[in-house]
Design an enzyme around this catalytic site. Structure first.
Site, PDB file in Angstrom:
ATOM      1  N   HIS A 131       0.815  -1.218   0.000  1.00 10.55           N
ATOM      2  CA  HIS A 131       0.000   0.000   0.000  1.00 10.55           C
ATOM      3  C   HIS A 131       0.847   1.265   0.000  1.00 10.55           C
ATOM      4  O   HIS A 131       2.019   1.278   0.376  1.00 10.55           O
ATOM      5  CB  HIS A 131      -0.919   0.018   1.223  1.00 10.55           C
ATOM      6  CG  HIS A 131      -0.193   0.346   2.506  1.00 10.55           C
ATOM      7  ND1 HIS A 131      -0.097   1.641   2.995  1.00 10.55           N
ATOM      8  CD2 HIS A 131       0.476  -0.442   3.383  1.00 10.55           C
ATOM      9  CE1 HIS A 131       0.603   1.621   4.123  1.00 10.55           C
ATOM     10  NE2 HIS A 131       0.961   0.369   4.384  1.00 10.55           N
ATOM     11  N   CYS A 132       0.200   2.330  -0.430  1.00  8.32           N
ATOM     12  CA  CYS A 132       0.705   3.690  -0.195  1.00  8.32           C
ATOM     13  C   CYS A 132      -0.490   4.448   0.387  1.00  8.32           C
ATOM     14  O   CYS A 132      -1.189   3.909   1.247  1.00  8.32           O
ATOM     15  CB  CYS A 132       1.280   4.312  -1.470  1.00  8.32           C
ATOM     16  SG  CYS A 132       0.221   4.218  -2.931  1.00  8.32           S
ATOM     17  N   LYS A 133      -0.737   5.651  -0.041  1.00  2.00           N
ATOM     18  CA  LYS A 133      -1.895   6.382   0.485  1.00  2.00           C
ATOM     19  C   LYS A 133      -3.176   5.950  -0.215  1.00  2.00           C
ATOM     20  O   LYS A 133      -4.170   5.627   0.428  1.00  2.00           O
ATOM     21  CB  LYS A 133      -1.694   7.889   0.314  1.00  2.00           C
ATOM     22  CG  LYS A 133      -2.858   8.743   0.808  1.00  2.00           C
ATOM     23  CD  LYS A 133      -2.603  10.211   0.501  1.00  2.00           C
ATOM     24  CE  LYS A 133      -2.547  10.450  -0.998  1.00  2.00           C
ATOM     25  NZ  LYS A 133      -2.131  11.815  -1.345  1.00  2.00           N
TER      26      LYS A 133
END
Length: 201
Positions: A131-133
């Site tokens: 994940h990232c944002k």
């Protein structure tokens, strides 16, 4: 160059909460504007937005997640997500590969670390949440590298495969360039070992 990097990092911080609110909105709104929070890419890897605390049980119990690859900087996850220690108490290992939001490009070294991390859990029959944002650029780049490694795909093939599942990913030119470097390394190593097979997809 250093001044530009500092400016980009500062801009990412300023825009973090407004863009996160937009991501949350797209995750809640019904209809064509809706965006799922995460998608399963293959039996091992899930690609998504921030693993908010409210998602913990779903990820660990329902999705069999035992590894988390976090492409965010520390400030992005400080209040909203489990800490590394909290993940550990749940039986989940976190690998943080900090990359600046919006303009950041994962390093070649970090792509290699992330792919090896995912392959470790693949061998255990367990899952990894990458994940990232928003689950669109930084984390999608990492997942593309994983697919390049596993399937010997080109960067373009890997990105297309992800986009078929999570249509709103956005791989920037610089991110595609580092994927090409990663692919070059994989190809050279596989050719040397006599294991490289040209993809027919």
């Amino acid at each position: 160059m250093a001044a530009t990097a500092l400016l980009e990092a500062g801009l990412a911080r300023v825009l973090f909460y407004p863009t996160l609110l937009y991501t949350l909105f797209r995750g809640k709104v019904p209809g064509r504007a809706h965006r799922d929070w995460y998608h399963r890419i293959d039996p091992t890897v899930l690609l998504g937005a921030l693993p908010l605390r409210s998602l913990t049980r779903q990820l660990v119990q329902d999705e069999n997640v035992r590894g988390v690859i976090t492409m965010n900087e520390e400030y992005e996850t400080r209040f909203l997500c489990n800490s590394s220690q909290e993940w550990k108490r749940l039986g989940v290992e976190q690998l943080r590969l900090s990359t600046v939001d919006m303009t950041g490009i994962p390093t070649l070294d970090n792509l290699q670390k992330g792919v090896q991390f995912a392959l470790k859990y693949q061998s255990l029959g367990q899952c990894v949440y990458v994940h990232c944002k928003a689950g669109r650029s930084r984390s999608a780049t990492m997942v593309a590298a994983y697919l390049i490694q596993v399937h010997k795909w080109s960067p373009e093939e890997a990105v297309r495969a992800i986009a078929k599942i999570r249509s709103y990913i956005h791989i920037r030119p610089g991110q595609l360039d580092v994927l090409k470097e990663f692919h070059k390394q994989i190809t050279a190593r596989a050719t040397k070992d006599g294991t490289f097979v040209i993809s027919k997809t």
